[in-house]
Design an enzyme around this catalytic site. Sequence first.
Site, PDB file in Angstrom:
ATOM      1  N   GLU A  56     -20.323   0.614  28.178  1.00  0.00           N
ATOM      2  CA  GLU A  56     -20.190  -0.599  27.371  1.00  0.00           C
ATOM      3  C   GLU A  56     -19.846  -0.242  25.932  1.00  0.00           C
ATOM      4  OE1 GLU A  56     -22.873  -4.542  26.203  1.00  0.00           O
ATOM      5  OE2 GLU A  56     -23.826  -2.823  27.167  1.00  0.00           O
ATOM      6  N   LYS A 141     -17.343 -10.335  27.610  1.00  0.00           N
ATOM      7  CA  LYS A 141     -18.708 -10.640  28.048  1.00  0.00           C
ATOM      8  C   LYS A 141     -19.008 -12.117  27.834  1.00  0.00           C
ATOM      9  CE  LYS A 141     -23.383  -8.722  27.760  1.00  0.00           C
ATOM     10  NZ  LYS A 141     -24.237  -7.710  27.094  1.00  0.00           N
ATOM     11  N   CYS A 175     -23.238  -4.927  31.297  1.00  0.00           N
ATOM     12  CA  CYS A 175     -24.683  -4.906  31.019  1.00  0.00           C
ATOM     13  C   CYS A 175     -25.401  -6.099  31.650  1.00  0.00           C
ATOM     14  CB  CYS A 175     -24.909  -4.821  29.513  1.00  0.00           C
ATOM     15  SG  CYS A 175     -26.600  -4.372  29.043  1.00  0.00           S
TER      16      CYS A 175
END
Length: 349
Positions: A56, A141, A175
């Site tokens: 990430e 994200k 994540c």
Amino acid sequence: MAEPSGPRPAVAPRPVTVAAIHAAPVWLEADATADKAVSLIAEAARAGAQAAVFPESFLPGFPAWAGLAPPIRTHEFFRAFAAASVRVDGPQVARIRQAARRHGMLVSLGISESTDVSVGCLWNSNLLIGPDGALLNHHRKLVPTYWEKLVWAPGDGAGLRVSQTALGRVGMLICGENTNPLARYALMAQGEELHFASFPAIWPTRPPGETHAYDIEEAIRVRCAAHAFEAKCFVVVASNVLDEVASRHLETLGAEAEHVLSGTPRAVSLVIGPDGRQIGQSQREEGILTVTVDLGDCVEPKQFHDVVGYYQRPDIFQLQVNRTALQPAIFSQAAPRPSPPDPDWQDVA
């Protein structure tokens, strides 16, 4: 009754060698981190990997300061991070795309993405680059998690896609998205076979030693095993490493930040099979974890529990996904404004 003669039909093996890149960025240095990524792609290729999965926000690093000190003390960190964040069409990503093409490598790359419409708007993004260097997917994200909201803006559903590649059908989440049931199901419903999950090196939620303090290694195992088991796919986990340079910068936030850094569990990189079990070892020290998997192993578990096939009830449950790529403003094309009359002009009869 006699047993049938002759060999039974065999399922053709579909081996894929994946490399989880467990590495530290060059702290907030976009060009140097891009060079390191190029070197790691070459190293993974020499090890026989066909896909390289980066952590990430590998380029240019993860904003851990947002969880270590109040925002009124981290302005300079944000300014440096914004300056080091990269454009999808920028030179750093271009070099990594060239490396993917040079080595015939499928590459999943986590970046902090900047934009030309704002000097301070950033996204936590993941790019999927094909072995020909083409950009196959660009995912932002959906929701920055907890203190990440101080750094990154929410994304959209434009990149919530599974890409058909020569290796198989590939999806990716960042994540905490790997705990989002609807995001995960959206990928399952597109026939995902390989899932790339990217994580930071640390993710503090409480001072070390307190009850309910977050253990990122344990959380990775729980959430990624759950997705592998439910989707009947392989999950490749790639996590960042917090090196000494990054630690020294973050420790300038004070003694409490230093205490949290020293006592917070670190993330791992690993590979999980469609039965929810880990394949091979975990990678804790900086390096490349290379694992060969057989995508043919995704088939048999679907007999037992296929949540997008016979175990789904679309007459009861339906999921609608908005894939619109959102923009801050939409400008309509209008006819040019008429010019005012010239006051010196007179109509002469």
